[in-house]
Design a protein around this motif. Structure first.
Motif, PDB file in Angstrom:
ATOM      1  N   UNK A  29       0.887  -1.216   0.038  1.00 39.95           N
ATOM      2  CA  UNK A  29      -0.130  -0.018   0.019  1.00 39.95           C
ATOM      3  C   UNK A  29       0.741   1.258  -0.053  1.00 39.95           C
ATOM      4  N   UNK A  30       1.945   1.334   0.937  1.00 40.26           N
ATOM      5  CA  UNK A  30       2.847   2.387   0.665  1.00 40.26           C
ATOM      6  C   UNK A  30       3.555   2.630  -0.729  1.00 40.26           C
ATOM      7  N   UNK A  31       3.948   1.704  -1.452  1.00 37.97           N
ATOM      8  CA  UNK A  31       4.289   1.698  -2.671  1.00 37.97           C
ATOM      9  C   UNK A  31       3.227   2.306  -3.798  1.00 37.97           C
ATOM     10  N   UNK A  32       2.021   1.870  -3.631  1.00 35.52           N
ATOM     11  CA  UNK A  32       0.974   2.298  -4.333  1.00 35.52           C
ATOM     12  C   UNK A  32       0.593   3.640  -4.023  1.00 35.52           C
ATOM     13  N   UNK A  33       0.725   4.079  -2.792  1.00 34.68           N
ATOM     14  CA  UNK A  33       0.468   5.626  -2.103  1.00 34.68           C
ATOM     15  C   UNK A  33       1.486   6.521  -2.832  1.00 34.68           C
ATOM     16  N   UNK A  35       3.286   6.126  -5.504  1.00 33.68           N
ATOM     17  CA  UNK A  35       3.074   6.226  -6.982  1.00 33.68           C
ATOM     18  C   UNK A  35       2.014   7.163  -7.222  1.00 33.68           C
ATOM     19  N   UNK A  36       0.725   6.973  -6.482  1.00 35.91           N
ATOM     20  CA  UNK A  36      -0.352   8.019  -6.687  1.00 35.91           C
ATOM     21  C   UNK A  36       0.104   9.407  -6.418  1.00 35.91           C
ATOM     22  N   UNK A  37       0.784   9.570  -5.397  1.00 40.73           N
ATOM     23  CA  UNK A  37       1.453  10.915  -5.021  1.00 40.73           C
ATOM     24  C   UNK A  37       2.077  11.585  -6.060  1.00 40.73           C
ATOM     25  N   UNK A  38       3.018  10.850  -6.424  1.00 35.20           N
ATOM     26  CA  UNK A  38       3.973  11.279  -7.602  1.00 35.20           C
ATOM     27  C   UNK A  38       3.172  11.713  -8.861  1.00 35.20           C
ATOM     28  N   UNK A  39       1.846  11.048  -9.012  1.00 34.59           N
ATOM     29  CA  UNK A  39       1.374  11.337 -10.455  1.00 34.59           C
ATOM     30  C   UNK A  39       0.447  12.388 -10.123  1.00 34.59           C
TER      31      UNK A  39
END
Length: 52
Positions: A29-33, A35-39
């Protein structure tokens, strides 16, 4: 008082499995979060040099 070691070992195994599953899920979940923040970061606008 007798301690039923089968139940104790089963409960200990269940707790270890639960904790390891939660740690793996949190890392995913941390990796997904991240990635979403960067996008979704706001990128600076490009300004054309308009002369008035």
């Amino acid at each position: 008082m007798d301690i039923n070691y089968w139940w104790v070992s089963l409960a200990l195994l269940a707790m270890i499995l639960l904790i390891s599953w939660l740690i793996r899920r949190n890392q995913k979940d941390k990796k997904v979060y991240e990635k979403e923040v960067m996008q979704t970061e706001i990128k600076p606008e490009k300004h054309d040099d308009e002369k008035i």
